[in-house]
Structure formats: structure tokens, C-alpha cells
Design a protein around this motif. Structure first.
Motif, PDB file in Angstrom:
ATOM      1  N   THR A  19       0.868  -1.168   0.000  1.00 20.59           N
ATOM      2  CA  THR A  19       0.000   0.000   0.000  1.00 20.59           C
ATOM      3  C   THR A  19       0.908   1.222   0.000  1.00 20.59           C
ATOM      4  O   THR A  19       1.972   1.201   0.606  1.00 20.59           O
ATOM      5  CB  THR A  19      -0.885  -0.001   1.257  1.00 20.59           C
ATOM      6  N   MET A  20       0.511   2.282  -0.678  1.00 19.11           N
ATOM      7  CA  MET A  20       1.305   3.500  -0.697  1.00 19.11           C
ATOM      8  C   MET A  20       1.618   3.907   0.737  1.00 19.11           C
ATOM      9  O   MET A  20       0.792   3.776   1.628  1.00 19.11           O
ATOM     10  CB  MET A  20       0.550   4.641  -1.388  1.00 19.11           C
ATOM     11  N   ALA A  21       2.813   4.413   0.955  1.00 21.93           N
ATOM     12  CA  ALA A  21       3.311   4.695   2.298  1.00 21.93           C
ATOM     13  C   ALA A  21       2.462   5.729   3.036  1.00 21.93           C
ATOM     14  O   ALA A  21       2.109   5.549   4.186  1.00 21.93           O
ATOM     15  CB  ALA A  21       4.750   5.178   2.218  1.00 21.93           C
ATOM     16  N   LEU A  37      -7.287  18.768 -10.957  1.00 18.93           N
ATOM     17  CA  LEU A  37      -7.345  17.684  -9.986  1.00 18.93           C
ATOM     18  C   LEU A  37      -5.922  17.479  -9.477  1.00 18.93           C
ATOM     19  O   LEU A  37      -5.014  17.201 -10.262  1.00 18.93           O
ATOM     20  CB  LEU A  37      -7.860  16.401 -10.642  1.00 18.93           C
ATOM     21  N   VAL A  38      -5.714  17.660  -8.191  1.00 21.17           N
ATOM     22  CA  VAL A  38      -4.396  17.538  -7.576  1.00 21.17           C
ATOM     23  C   VAL A  38      -4.309  16.177  -6.904  1.00 21.17           C
ATOM     24  O   VAL A  38      -5.141  15.840  -6.067  1.00 21.17           O
ATOM     25  CB  VAL A  38      -4.152  18.649  -6.536  1.00 21.17           C
ATOM     26  N   VAL A  39      -3.310  15.378  -7.277  1.00 23.51           N
ATOM     27  CA  VAL A  39      -3.105  14.050  -6.700  1.00 23.51           C
ATOM     28  C   VAL A  39      -1.810  14.075  -5.890  1.00 23.51           C
ATOM     29  O   VAL A  39      -0.755  14.412  -6.424  1.00 23.51           O
ATOM     30  CB  VAL A  39      -3.032  12.965  -7.793  1.00 23.51           C
ATOM     31  N   HIS A  40      -1.915  13.771  -4.588  1.00 23.37           N
ATOM     32  CA  HIS A  40      -0.777  13.724  -3.675  1.00 23.37           C
ATOM     33  C   HIS A  40      -0.509  12.275  -3.303  1.00 23.37           C
ATOM     34  O   HIS A  40      -1.449  11.534  -3.013  1.00 23.37           O
ATOM     35  CB  HIS A  40      -1.091  14.477  -2.374  1.00 23.37           C
ATOM     36  N   PHE A  41       0.765  11.863  -3.252  1.00 16.98           N
ATOM     37  CA  PHE A  41       1.095  10.520  -2.789  1.00 16.98           C
ATOM     38  C   PHE A  41       2.521  10.482  -2.267  1.00 16.98           C
ATOM     39  O   PHE A  41       3.341  11.341  -2.587  1.00 16.98           O
ATOM     40  CB  PHE A  41       0.909   9.480  -3.903  1.00 16.98           C
ATOM     41  N   SER A  42       2.791   9.492  -1.433  1.00 13.02           N
ATOM     42  CA  SER A  42       4.128   9.273  -0.886  1.00 13.02           C
ATOM     43  C   SER A  42       4.593   7.887  -1.289  1.00 13.02           C
ATOM     44  O   SER A  42       3.811   6.937  -1.246  1.00 13.02           O
ATOM     45  CB  SER A  42       4.114   9.374   0.639  1.00 13.02           C
ATOM     46  N   ALA A 144       3.345  15.100  -5.952  1.00 10.77           N
ATOM     47  CA  ALA A 144       2.018  15.583  -6.354  1.00 10.77           C
ATOM     48  C   ALA A 144       2.065  15.903  -7.841  1.00 10.77           C
ATOM     49  O   ALA A 144       3.118  16.236  -8.387  1.00 10.77           O
ATOM     50  CB  ALA A 144       1.614  16.818  -5.557  1.00 10.77           C
ATOM     51  N   PHE A 145       0.906  15.767  -8.487  1.00  9.87           N
ATOM     52  CA  PHE A 145       0.777  16.221  -9.865  1.00  9.87           C
ATOM     53  C   PHE A 145      -0.627  16.771 -10.058  1.00  9.87           C
ATOM     54  O   PHE A 145      -1.536  16.482  -9.293  1.00  9.87           O
ATOM     55  CB  PHE A 145       1.113  15.122 -10.882  1.00  9.87           C
ATOM     56  N   VAL A 146      -0.754  17.615 -11.072  1.00 14.15           N
ATOM     57  CA  VAL A 146      -2.038  18.252 -11.372  1.00 14.15           C
ATOM     58  C   VAL A 146      -2.418  17.894 -12.798  1.00 14.15           C
ATOM     59  O   VAL A 146      -1.614  18.047 -13.724  1.00 14.15           O
ATOM     60  CB  VAL A 146      -1.966  19.791 -11.221  1.00 14.15           C
ATOM     61  N   GLY A 163      -7.523   5.214  -8.785  1.00 17.32           N
ATOM     62  CA  GLY A 163      -6.505   4.355  -8.220  1.00 17.32           C
ATOM     63  C   GLY A 163      -5.149   4.824  -8.713  1.00 17.32           C
ATOM     64  O   GLY A 163      -5.018   5.316  -9.827  1.00 17.32           O
ATOM     65  N   LEU A 164      -4.128   4.701  -7.881  1.00 13.37           N
ATOM     66  CA  LEU A 164      -2.787   5.115  -8.238  1.00 13.37           C
ATOM     67  C   LEU A 164      -1.839   3.954  -7.978  1.00 13.37           C
ATOM     68  O   LEU A 164      -1.896   3.336  -6.919  1.00 13.37           O
ATOM     69  CB  LEU A 164      -2.358   6.326  -7.404  1.00 13.37           C
ATOM     70  N   SER A 165      -0.995   3.631  -8.953  1.00 12.01           N
ATOM     71  CA  SER A 165      -0.060   2.517  -8.828  1.00 12.01           C
ATOM     72  C   SER A 165       1.300   2.918  -9.371  1.00 12.01           C
ATOM     73  O   SER A 165       1.394   3.735 -10.285  1.00 12.01           O
ATOM     74  CB  SER A 165      -0.541   1.298  -9.626  1.00 12.01           C
ATOM     75  N   THR A 166       2.341   2.317  -8.800  1.00 13.49           N
ATOM     76  CA  THR A 166       3.676   2.414  -9.377  1.00 13.49           C
ATOM     77  C   THR A 166       4.098   0.999  -9.746  1.00 13.49           C
ATOM     78  O   THR A 166       3.793   0.043  -9.043  1.00 13.49           O
ATOM     79  CB  THR A 166       4.691   3.043  -8.402  1.00 13.49           C
TER      80      THR A 166
END
Length: 179
Positions: A19-21, A37-42, A144-146, A163-166
Motif C-alpha cells: 500500500t502506498m506509504a 485535480l491535484v493528486v498527492h502521494f508518498s 504531487a501532480f495536477v 486508483g494510483l499505482s507504481t
């Protein structure tokens, strides 16, 4: 929960992704038409023995999936519908801004693609060709990206719409549902 795991990547790997940190979130202010739309993730901190980002020697990918029932559409920075024929130069037509607390900043994608109506819904992929020496995402960083989005007609649901994946090649590194 904003940090819950989504099982949308099983076909990529026999190993389920972490799971994302941090909390992966999407936020916006919208009215009629398109809106940012601003997407933030760690990214997860590397363990003492494994750093999946550093060990990736192929194509590192960041995927934004529009989960069904689809309530959002990602648009170009000009607000137009995306084409499935997106080329490397078109990444600038998708991402309005890229941010990272990494000293080197958010890595520039070497290519972008758009797949419409996959089994996961629409998928936007930004690729980083780390095998050719280009920088990619790194462990333990905030990003983050917009992008521009449009709210589609449909019923409100309590289920995540994004959903966000790497991934490293086709092997999932980590993923999260965005609320």
C-alpha cells in the motif's frame, strides 16, 4: 480508507504490491466544465534489504486509473478529450504541474500513454526510462501532480473513483485507492 489496498493489479505480478506509504489523496475545486485535480502521494521508505524503486532497472511507471463506475474523465491541459495516440511530447499536454520534495524534483516522464475503457477503467500512464539513465521516482518521497478533469454524470458512490499505482515494468511496486 485513503490508504487501503486496491486489488486491481493482480495480473501484473504474483507479489501483491505494498500500500502506498502515506495517504494518497486527490483534491479539487470544481464547478461546471473541467477543473484541476491535484493528486498527492508518498512512496514507501526502502526497507534495509529492498528498495524496489532503486532496484528497478527497466521502465518505471506511474498509473492513474479511473475506477468504475467512471465518474471522472481526465482531460488535456486545454480541457480537450485525450487521445489514445499520446506521444512522449504530449506529457506536457496532460500534466499541468509536477511536484516532489526530492532534491532533484519530480522526474520528467519519458513517455505518457492513455488507454480508454480497459478492464480497470481508463488508465493514464507516465513512464520513466530508468534503464537509459533517466531519473525515476524514489523511495520515501512526497509527490504531487495536477491534471485537468471533468465530472461525469452518474450516481454518488462511497467507492473510490481513482486508483494510483507504481510499477517496475509489469511488476507492481505499490498502489492505493484515492478518495
Amino acid at each position: 480508507s485513503r490508504t487501503s489496498f486496491t486489488n486491481t493489479q493482480e495480473y501484473y505480478s504474483l507479489v501483491e504490491p505494498f500500500t502506498m506509504a502515506g495517504a494518497a489523496t486527490a483534491s479539487s475545486c470544481h464547478g461546471a466544465g473541467t477543473f484541476p485535480l491535484v493528486v498527492h502521494f508518498s512512496t514507501r521508505l526502502a526497507s534495509p534489504s529492498v528498495d524496489r524503486y532503486e532496484e528497478c532497472d527497466g521502465e518505471l511507471k506511474l498509473e492513474l486509473s479511473l475506477l468504475g463506475p467512471q465518474r471522472l474523465a481526465i482531460r488535456s491541459t486545454a480541457g480537450a478529450a485525450l487521445s489514445v495516440n499520446i506521444g512522449p511530447a504530449d506529457c506536457a499536454d496532460i500534466f499541468m504541474e509536477l511536484y516532489s520534495d526530492d532534491d532533484e524534483g519530480f522526474p520528467t516522464p519519458t513517455s505518457c500513454s492513455w488507454q480508454s475503457m480497459t478492464t480497470k477503467g481508463d488508465v493514464l500512464t507516465a513512464s520513466f526510462d530508468v534503464s537509459s539513465g533517466y531519473p525515476g521516482l524514489r523511495s520515501g518521497r512526497n509527490h504531487a501532480f495536477v491534471v485537468m478533469a471533468e465530472l461525469l454524470d452518474g450516481e454518488e458512490t462511497a467507492t473510490p473513483v481513482l486508483g494510483l499505482s507504481t510499477l517496475c515494468g509489469k511488476v507492481a511496486i505499490e498502489s492505493a485507492a484515492l478518495e
